[in-house]
Design an enzyme around this catalytic site. Sequence first.
Site, PDB file in Angstrom:
ATOM      1  N   CYS A  61       0.780  -1.256   0.000  1.00 36.79           N
ATOM      2  CA  CYS A  61       0.000   0.000   0.000  1.00 36.79           C
ATOM      3  C   CYS A  61       0.803   1.292   0.000  1.00 36.79           C
ATOM      4  CB  CYS A  61      -0.895   0.070   1.228  1.00 36.79           C
ATOM      5  SG  CYS A  61      -2.067  -1.253   1.385  1.00 36.79           S
ATOM      6  N   HIS A 117      -3.111   6.320   4.554  1.00 42.56           N
ATOM      7  CA  HIS A 117      -1.921   5.458   4.676  1.00 42.56           C
ATOM      8  C   HIS A 117      -0.628   6.072   4.130  1.00 42.56           C
ATOM      9  CE1 HIS A 117      -0.623   0.943   5.033  1.00 42.56           C
ATOM     10  NE2 HIS A 117      -0.238   1.691   6.048  1.00 42.56           N
TER      11      HIS A 117
HETATM   12 CA   LIG Z   1      -3.152  -2.371  -0.592  1.00 39.78          CA
END
Ligand SMILES: [Ca+2]
Length: 538
Positions: A61, A117
């Site tokens: 990510c 994130h």
């Molecule tokens: Ca991901």
Amino acid sequence: MICLLKSSVANRQPNVLLMIVDDLGWNDVGFTDNKLISTPNIDSLAKEGIILSNYYVSSICSPSRSALLTGYHPIHTGMQHDVIASDEPWGLPQQFKTLPQYLKSLNYSTHLIGKWHQGFYSKRFIPTERGFDTFNGYLSGATDYYDRITRYGLQWGLDWYEDDTPAAYKYAFNHTNDILTDQTIKLISQKSQSKNEPWFIAISYQAVHIANSPKLYQVPVDYLDRFKFIKDSNIRSYVALLASLDDSIGTIFNHLHKTGQANSTLIVFTSDNGAPTGTLTGKDFNLGVGSNQPLRGAKYTLWEGGIKGLSWIWANWLKSKGTVYNGLSHITDWTPTLFSFAGGNESNLPENIDGINLRHALEDNWDQSEIVLRDELLHNIDDLWNVSAIRKGAYKLVTGTVFDGQFDDWVSRNITIVEHLFKKISPSSKESPSWFTLNQSLYELDRKSIDRKNVLIKIDCSNQIKTDCNPVKDPCLFNIELDPCEFNNIASTHQDIVNSMLTRLNEMRKTAVPPVNRPGDPLSAPIHHEGYWTWWLP
Ligand SMILES: [Ca+2]
Ligand SMILES: *[C@@H]1O[C@H](CO)[C@@H](O)[C@H](O)[C@H]1NC(C)=O
Ligand SMILES: *[C@@H]1O[C@H](CO)[C@@H](O)[C@H](O)[C@H]1NC(C)=O
Ligand SMILES: *[C@@H]1O[C@H](CO)[C@@H](O)[C@H](O)[C@H]1NC(C)=O
Ligand SMILES: *[C@@H]1O[C@H](CO)[C@@H](O)[C@H](O)[C@H]1NC(C)=O
Ligand SMILES: *[C@@H]1O[C@H](CO)[C@@H](O)[C@H](O)[C@H]1NC(C)=O
Ligand SMILES: *[C@@H]1O[C@H](CO)[C@@H](O)[C@H](O)[C@H]1NC(C)=O
């Protein structure tokens, strides 16, 4: 004449709707010709738009999203190693301008809905400080789909914000998919009132990531009921979650249509990394039951299953709608491409940006045998995990592995489905709300395209020769065009290519900046911050 036609479609800056799906496997959408998964809304837009068939992302990510947001390869921003854990004081370095910042310079309003994130230890790193006018979502990598609580290690804390304001209670007990759909629809409605200001909305889905490990998927009951005939409960939940994601995309597209904005909006769909398959192979980490079949590897690995992304673009005015773009492309390409679509002049982007502007290639459906925009693609160099991979033309070189090679294999997900039941609950793309709108309204639909064989990007790896590869010992070489599933290591017979690609990797290694990772800090614990995961350092 051609110029005149072009300017007539581009006389207004398009709205940009960016859809990011979390941990979606190559084999988890219908448009890769999967017979057991039905994503009819995604598929209609994909087939009616342009599918990027050789598109790559990072294997996890935070690096992938940093590349999407900046146009820089993670080795050039320090984001190349691992993801940001909730207690770690690091984030996407501030000196890198983000896609929403570039778009703001072109007078766009910018909005992020869903997952971030990219770091939050200091307020300087949160979405509203990094180019987004508004933010409605969560800051960490994974969270509960209902109660807005994120676990990290032994710490549990709330994680939902409106801009910089804690808002978990306001959104508690609704499923994330419903919240994100609802917020996006509200925003799209608002935007239809101020027609002259172009907008950028990034909807960053929680689906189909797992919830707080080891809990896997959480799905509204009515969706679960639809898939009762799938015996394995994890797979049933996963397929149900995919269906709710697909419905969200159909609902949002139809809302664009209803508010008269579909014609002026460019939609980009992208995955961020391959599916984790740990649950399928009996592991206790990298959990998940997504599928990258027939590709090798999974999330975290630099095998194709970890990095071959799913992406398409749809805009009504694109002449090349209904085709496939086969050129090599990378997630970093979106920043320059979308900046260009928005009317930006490439000379206003940093000279050393890694992404390539694909606008003209996508717009005009360039024949790749004539124009090669990208011949080389660095997958990653991570000298902490001792793993790297690079692509040059058809060739891919892989060195090292992660987690002792535990995810280096080909994993098959075994769904036992009663076919007639599946057909009953799984409409074909032609029965989806998106297709209904595309078909009923005046979207200059090319009626042949949806059935055209060449829009399918099926990968066939049957009848492959298998040759051993131990990338920890010696680099492995594959011809991805002939062997997309990485069965046949041809390093021993192509030593010259191995050597030149190793040289190239070393040249690139010299341009890398050190990873910006920092170890976890106990002061991050929500217990010190009124129960929230929040910024804890200046
Ligand atoms: Ca991901
Ligand atoms: C942005 O808005 C300003 C002020 O209205 C205007 O001067 C400028 O030309 C606009 N820029 C673009 C790229 O449209
Ligand atoms: C959230 O849940 C409540 C209660 O079930 C429901 O009334 C409301 O419509 C839901 N909101 C969204 C955005 O789905
Ligand atoms: C882009 O900017 C460069 C340098 O300022 C300029 O020469 C060029 O004409 C611009 N291109 C367009 C299409 O405006
Ligand atoms: C990576 O390689 C270095 C040097 O050979 C070694 O010290 C280190 O333990 C390796 N790290 C991993 C995760 O294998
Ligand atoms: C899939 O499941 C069926 C039924 O349980 C079983 O017969 C078959 O061997 C499985 N296939 C694989 C590849 O695991
Ligand atoms: C979309 O734009 C085209 C012209 O580019 C027009 O013919 C069509 O009617 C428009 N469709 C809708 C639904 O507004």
